[in-house]
Design an enzyme around this catalytic site. Sequence first.
Site, mmCIF file in Angstrom:
data_model
loop_
_atom_site.group_PDB
_atom_site.id
_atom_site.type_symbol
_atom_site.label_atom_id
_atom_site.label_comp_id
_atom_site.label_asym_id
_atom_site.label_seq_id
_atom_site.Cartn_x
_atom_site.Cartn_y
_atom_site.Cartn_z
ATOM 1 N N ARG A 289 -54.710 23.009 2.628
ATOM 2 C CA ARG A 289 -53.448 22.448 2.171
ATOM 3 C C ARG A 289 -52.792 23.421 1.207
ATOM 4 O O ARG A 289 -53.446 23.992 0.336
ATOM 5 C CB ARG A 289 -53.668 21.101 1.468
ATOM 6 N N GLU B 106 -43.469 22.827 3.245
ATOM 7 C CA GLU B 106 -43.434 23.113 4.678
ATOM 8 C C GLU B 106 -42.291 22.344 5.346
ATOM 9 O O GLU B 106 -42.201 21.128 5.203
ATOM 10 C CB GLU B 106 -44.768 22.724 5.326
ATOM 11 N N HIS C 111 -48.705 26.766 9.912
ATOM 12 C CA HIS C 111 -49.563 25.576 9.960
ATOM 13 C C HIS C 111 -49.938 25.269 11.408
ATOM 14 O O HIS C 111 -49.763 24.146 11.912
ATOM 15 C CB HIS C 111 -48.863 24.376 9.321
#
Length: 322
Positions: free
Chosen positions: A236, A265, A283
Amino acid sequence: MTHRLLVSDTKVIDTEAIREELDASDVRLERTDARMPDDLIDVAAEIDGLVVDANTHVTERVISSLNSLEVVGRAGIGVDNVDVRAAADHGVTVVNVPDYCLDEVSTHALGLMLACVRRIPTFDRAVRDGTWDWTVGRPIDRLQGQTVGLVAFGKIARSLSRKLRGFDVDVLVYDPYVSEPEMAGFDVTKVSFRNLLDRSHVVSVHAPLTNETRGLFDVDAFSSMRENAVLVNTARGGIVDESALHGALVSGEIAAAGLDVREEEPPTATPLSELETVVFTPHVGWYSEASRSELTRSVFVDVLQVLDGGDPDHPVDPESSW
């Protein structure tokens, strides 16, 4: 009775993977781009179930505002974006997918590690620009015989530790919630966080985002790392203070970083984005066609089971730690 199921997740739009289950259930599937609490409350007033990704914020206010809500399906492993305690207090079940993408994320972490250690993006950019020169990536240290530190030792980190056996490296682990007997058989050594930072040539982050881990990699942490160290984060973004990371890279406190996750993000332009010592991916560590299909099936089947009055296979324990 028809149940309304709202999906706020682009990863599980592959509904063909669960076409049979959807056809057999009395569920009306709806989709939304809402991610923030106010937007989510506006579109989900009569919703019975939610399926969300890591960027959809299911706060206490969202949960208390949705009177019909029975279940929240987190399409992934981490549940830091869902107030699990508030859900339990309101009788809402939270489910996740704890066993998916273990191979994908551990492989991606290894890929970022090798890309940073071997300076592969630097060489790629140089060759594309017409420069054929082995010195543009100097210095490069041999990976064999070095030390890799894993922050947290859950299923993904354990998968990575097995992959690392072929590289003849020493593996250290910091995880206050996993005992030494539990680590037996993985050929790893349990150490303190500070000891891991002091000794590791590569540090790979696999912890969930909690109050305990938020900003864990700060100015102090980077000052404790080796000058030739590489940081890899596939967990994370909030675990790493990006301003502190930028300062550490610019000052030479550490050598490089491989980031699949960011504090924000999608990220806005930051000074970190201008550094050639950072390898970025969007990601995507979770992704393969197989893992996407497995993710879809697992989260939807669990949500449908709850809506049908049954017990899910993967309920999230509100008392669980990282």
